[in-house]
Motif scaffolding. Structure first.
Motif, short mmCIF file in Angstrom:
data_model
loop_
_atom_site.label_atom_id
_atom_site.label_comp_id
_atom_site.label_asym_id
_atom_site.label_seq_id
_atom_site.Cartn_x
_atom_site.Cartn_y
_atom_site.Cartn_z
N ARG A 236 -6.36 0.63 -5.56
CA ARG A 236 -6.66 1.90 -4.81
C ARG A 236 -5.55 2.98 -4.89
O ARG A 236 -5.79 4.27 -5.07
CB ARG A 236 -6.79 1.52 -3.27
N SER A 237 -4.29 2.34 -4.97
CA SER A 237 -3.07 3.39 -5.26
C SER A 237 -3.07 3.64 -6.55
O SER A 237 -2.40 4.76 -6.86
CB SER A 237 -2.01 2.64 -4.37
N GLN A 238 -3.06 2.71 -7.59
CA GLN A 238 -2.75 2.97 -8.75
C GLN A 238 -3.78 2.76 -10.17
O GLN A 238 -3.59 3.26 -11.32
CB GLN A 238 -1.40 2.51 -9.28
N TYR B 67 1.07 -1.18 -0.27
CA TYR B 67 -0.11 0.08 0.09
C TYR B 67 0.88 1.48 0.00
O TYR B 67 0.31 2.36 -0.62
CB TYR B 67 -0.91 0.25 1.25
N TYR B 68 1.92 1.17 0.79
CA TYR B 68 2.74 2.50 0.86
C TYR B 68 3.97 2.37 -0.28
O TYR B 68 4.89 3.22 -0.33
CB TYR B 68 3.36 2.41 2.02
N LYS C 104 -7.80 4.93 6.02
CA LYS C 104 -7.28 4.62 4.92
C LYS C 104 -7.70 3.25 4.08
O LYS C 104 -7.66 2.95 2.78
CB LYS C 104 -5.75 4.77 4.76
#
Length: 280
Positions: free
Chosen positions: A241-243, A41-42, A147
């Motif tokens: 979610r991130s990309q 996720y990070y 988050k």
């Protein structure tokens, strides 16, 4: 969860009032830093860190922070959940004529030295096999809620049980076996081995949940919170979610469906022998 009368573990090291200095930092340990749940996720490339790939970024200076009432409640809750894992795995190992050596849980803020390198809260909770400690920044509880959409005390308990699952893997030799196998294959295959390792830890967390359910520790809706947490940290969901899209070859923890499936398997069977993700 019904934790009011449950004992707190004595295997807790509270570093929240300390700075980031001290021993235990430096190069990665022989098996490396086993970071779970939230690394993707990070955006961390965790495979590159396993097996002595170098030290993590140095910690930033911590500021003295007064604990809130909520944080102290979380610290107490985490200690009680750790105690339930000690009971569950202690009983299981004893039934097999073995002694369970429980891990320590380190509570910290921001960053802290470990035998696997410098741990940082941005990684989420993690287990270091080199010192047999679970590292937890309690702010992750808020990250789960805001988050990841994984709210509730049972969701947080699942996280802790998953980390302890890695400790059980260490005691059984599975962590070292997987690490050695990863060194002999390419990155895509190493990722697949990592997925199987993480799914097995999910299943072992389910075994803990089976014991907790037998002790009537779950209230209405608690298991649903844990199920939601398992799905929330699937690689496919985190990457989308991130990309905006998922890359299966880069998965290191498993899809949402896989994580939920293996957690449920451990919960329903209560049998670690049914957690062989490598034969599946």
């Amino acid at each position: 969860m019904r934790m009011g009368n449950q004992r707190a573990s004595s295997n807790v090291e509270d570093r929240r009032g300390r700075g980031p200095g001290g021993g235990g930092g430096g190069k990665m340990g022989i098996i490396g830093l086993i970071v779970v749940l939230i690394g993707a996720y990070y955006g961390y490339d965790l495979i590159g860190l396993v097996g002595g790939g170098g030290a993590l970024n140095p910690p930033t200076q911590q500021q003295a922070v007064q604990s809130s009432a909520q944080e102290e409640q979380l610290a107490q809750f985490a200690s009680q959940i750790l105690a339930t894992t000690e009971d569950a795995w202690g009983s299981y190992f004893q039934s097999r004529g073995q002694r369970y050596v429980a891990p320590k849980m380190v509570l910290y803020r921001g960053s802290t030295p470990t035998a696997c390198g410098t741990g940082q809260s941005a990684m989420g909770p993690f287990y270091c096999p080199a010192d047999q400690k679970v590292y937890l920044d309690l702010s992750f509880y808020d990250d789960m809620r805001h988050k990841l959409g994984a709210d509730g005390d049972a969701a947080f308990a699942y996280v802790i049980a998953h980390e302890v699952g890695h400790h059980v893997q260490h005691l059984s030799g599975t962590l070292e076996q997987v690490h050695r196998a990863q060194q002999r294959v390419g990155k895509a295959q190493a990722n697949q081995l990592s997925v199987r390792l993480e799914l097995q830890a999910d299943c072992l967390a389910g075994v803990w949940a089976n014991r907790a359910q037998a002790r009537n520790l779950f209230e209405a809706g608690d298991l649903e919170e844990a199920f939601n947490a398992a799905e929330a940290v699937g690689d496919d969901r985190l990457q989308k979610r991130s990309q905006g899209y998922a890359v299966p070859d880069s998965f290191t923890h498993g899809t949402s469906a896989q994580r939920l499936e293996w957690f449920r398997r451990g919960l329903h069977t209560g049998d670690p022998e049914r957690c062989d993700t490598f034969a599946s």
